[in-house]
Design an enzyme around this catalytic site. Structure first.
Site, PDB file in Angstrom:
ATOM      1  N   ASP A   1     -11.270   1.324  -1.366  1.00 26.20           N
ATOM      2  CA  ASP A   1     -10.425   2.328  -0.523  1.00 26.20           C
ATOM      3  C   ASP A   1     -11.185   2.907   0.204  1.00 26.20           C
ATOM      4  O   ASP A   1     -10.779   4.196   0.478  1.00 26.20           O
ATOM      5  CB  ASP A   1      -9.602   3.284  -1.724  1.00 26.20           C
ATOM      6  CG  ASP A   1      -8.088   3.494  -1.146  1.00 26.20           C
ATOM      7  OD1 ASP A   1      -7.852   3.211  -0.054  1.00 26.20           O
ATOM      8  OD2 ASP A   1      -7.364   4.211  -1.894  1.00 26.20           O
TER       9      ASP A   1
ATOM     10  N   HIS B   1       0.852  -1.190  -0.067  1.00 26.27           N
ATOM     11  CA  HIS B   1      -0.066   0.087  -0.054  1.00 26.27           C
ATOM     12  C   HIS B   1       0.889   1.165  -0.043  1.00 26.27           C
ATOM     13  O   HIS B   1       2.156   1.193   0.462  1.00 26.27           O
ATOM     14  CB  HIS B   1      -0.856   0.075   1.212  1.00 26.27           C
ATOM     15  CG  HIS B   1      -1.865   1.178   1.159  1.00 26.27           C
ATOM     16  ND1 HIS B   1      -1.837   2.220   1.630  1.00 26.27           N
ATOM     17  CD2 HIS B   1      -3.029   1.096   0.842  1.00 26.27           C
ATOM     18  CE1 HIS B   1      -2.875   3.032   1.586  1.00 26.27           C
ATOM     19  NE2 HIS B   1      -3.765   2.149   1.016  1.00 26.27           N
TER      20      HIS B   1
HETATM   21  C1  1WB Z   1      -5.695   9.024   1.203  1.00 27.87           C
HETATM   22  C2  1WB Z   1      -5.735   8.064   0.761  1.00 27.87           C
HETATM   23  C3  1WB Z   1      -5.233   9.283   2.366  1.00 27.87           C
HETATM   24  C4  1WB Z   1      -5.220   6.900   1.662  1.00 27.87           C
HETATM   25  C5  1WB Z   1      -4.481   8.183   3.220  1.00 27.87           C
HETATM   26  O1  1WB Z   1      -3.935   8.372   4.421  1.00 27.87           O
HETATM   27  C6  1WB Z   1      -4.679   7.134   2.603  1.00 27.87           C
HETATM   28  C7  1WB Z   1      -6.217  10.317   0.805  1.00 27.87           C
HETATM   29  C8  1WB Z   1      -3.280   7.637   5.077  1.00 27.87           C
HETATM   30  O2  1WB Z   1      -6.959  10.219  -0.363  1.00 27.87           O
HETATM   31  O3  1WB Z   1      -5.834  11.624   0.952  1.00 27.87           O
HETATM   32  C9  1WB Z   1      -5.355   5.465   0.873  1.00 27.87           C
HETATM   33  O4  1WB Z   1      -5.314   4.675   1.690  1.00 27.87           O
HETATM   34  O5  1WB Z   1      -5.654   5.349  -0.204  1.00 27.87           O
HETATM   35 MN    MN Z   2      -5.745   2.584   0.510  1.00 27.71          MN
END
Ligand code: 1WB
Ligand code: MN
Length: 347
Positions: free
Chosen positions: A307, A184
């Site tokens: 997600d 990830h």
């Molecule tokens: C975001 C996406 C932020 C993910 C995250 O923080 C994680 C975002 C840890 O869209 O800003 C993710 O897992 O895709």
């Molecule tokens: Mn994610």
């Protein structure tokens, strides 16, 4: 929902959660001095500044929640299973001892909720790459004792990638356990970070994909998959675009090998990518990119994901319900491939 929504078993494969102890430790990281690129987002989520958006403020409760709003959101949208993973950056910003302890605690909590709702949740275990030998032990416990479904790692650890031999005990354990590692994203490592500090490029807009695609390429061109030929890696966000580059990667890697700047490999990068990787559609709802991915990698190597809670469920379901694929292909994308790769019991 479409007419056949009840007939699909929708298994979403990149679904984030957290536990209060990890959230508290991340708040401490946010308040400590530091300049790593992850801190931009870690501060916003775990030590929320006043005036940040309501969407940002809602994230932490939605990450911690497993059995309330999450299950309602799944039910409302016809999602059968969340394959849960401790959200980025996982335990990878902590010191080795804290990281090792918190990974085990998160795995215990994850196993408990999977046990309580075996038809609704499956789980990817965490480990602390800061301490590879202890990580390998926790990996064995996670699969053999806790019966979890694979692993998650949030890309680099202290700026090092899985081509570094110090991490080989981790790769060896995953291969021996026949358990896939989901790489990830987290924000780009210190050496990559400078051009990502403004315009919101640090995270999901652009930085995450560059970080993980670089990680995947480093693993392929360093020879990791000659050493661990059965190692399975999953990457999200429609493969972080790696497969778009395979022709050029093959061509230029051969040149690099011939002039002695890259090690000789048994296979080409594109052969490793098709043999050792699967991709998911997390947060990337383009039918054009899905079509390209299926043609490039084969229908068996593409898995559906939402997600959650970073992106909403309904559009992710609508995207896959309306994808221009055959009914049999849709079943593979929605659940057949996830059941095979992550050893999720069929129903
Ligand atoms: C975001 C996406 C932020 C993910 C995250 O923080 C994680 C975002 C840890 O869209 O800003 C993710 O897992 O895709
Ligand atoms: Mn994610």
């Amino acid at each position: 929902m479409t007419a056949d929504s009840k007939t699909h078993r929708r298994i979403a494969t990149e679904e984030a959660f957290s536990i209060p102890e990890v959230a508290a430790a991340l708040r401490d990281v946010a308040r400590a001095p530091g300049n790593s690129l992850d801190l931009i987002l870690v501060k916003r989520i775990y030590d929320a500044p006043k005036g940040d958006t309501a969407q940002m403020a809602a994230l932490l409760p939605r990450l911690i929640d497993l059995e309330d709003e999450r299950l309602r959101d799944m039910d409302k949208n016809g999602v059968a299973v969340h394959l849960l993973s401790l959200t980025a950056p996982g335990v990878q910003m902590f010191d080795a001892d804290t990281a090792t302890e918190l990974a085990a605690l998160a795995n215990d909590r994850l196993a408990a909720v999977v046990k309580k709702h075996p038809t609704r949740f499956a789980g990817l275990a965490s480990f602390a790459p800061q301490s590879p030998k202890r990580a390998a032990k926790e990996m064995e416990r996670a699969i053999k004792t806790l019966k979890l479904n694979g692993f998650v790692v949030n890309s680099h650890t202290n700026n090092d990638y899985f081509d570094d031999p110090k991490f080989f005990p981790i790769l060896e354990a995953a291969e021996a356990l026949d358990a896939c590692i989901y790489i990830h994203p987290r924000a780009p490592s210190d050496g990559l970070a400078a051009p990502f500090r403004d315009y919101g490029l640090d995270s999901a807009q652009w930085g995450y994909g560059i970080e993980v695609s670089t990680h995947a390429v480093r693993m392929m061109v360093s020879g990791v998959f000659d050493r661990f030929p059965k190692l399975k890696i999953c990457i999200g966000h429609m493969g972080e675009a790696v497969h778009f580059w395979l022709w050029r990667l093959d061509y230029m890697n051969k040149n690099a090998q011939n002039r002695g700047s890259a090690p000789k490999l048994k296979l080409t990068p594109s052969e490793y990518f098709k043999r050792n990787f699967v991709i998911t559609t997390s947060g990337q709802e383009s039918h054009l990119a899905l079509d390209f991915s299926i043609k490039a990698l084969g229908i068996d190597n593409v898995l559906w994901a939402i997600d959650y809670p970073y992106q909403p469920t309904a559009p992710a379901v609508a995207f896959m319900d309306s994808a221009p694929v055959s009914p049999a292909e849709r079943e593979k994308l929605y659940h057949g491939n996830a059941e095979r790769v992550f050893h999720i019991p069929t129903v």
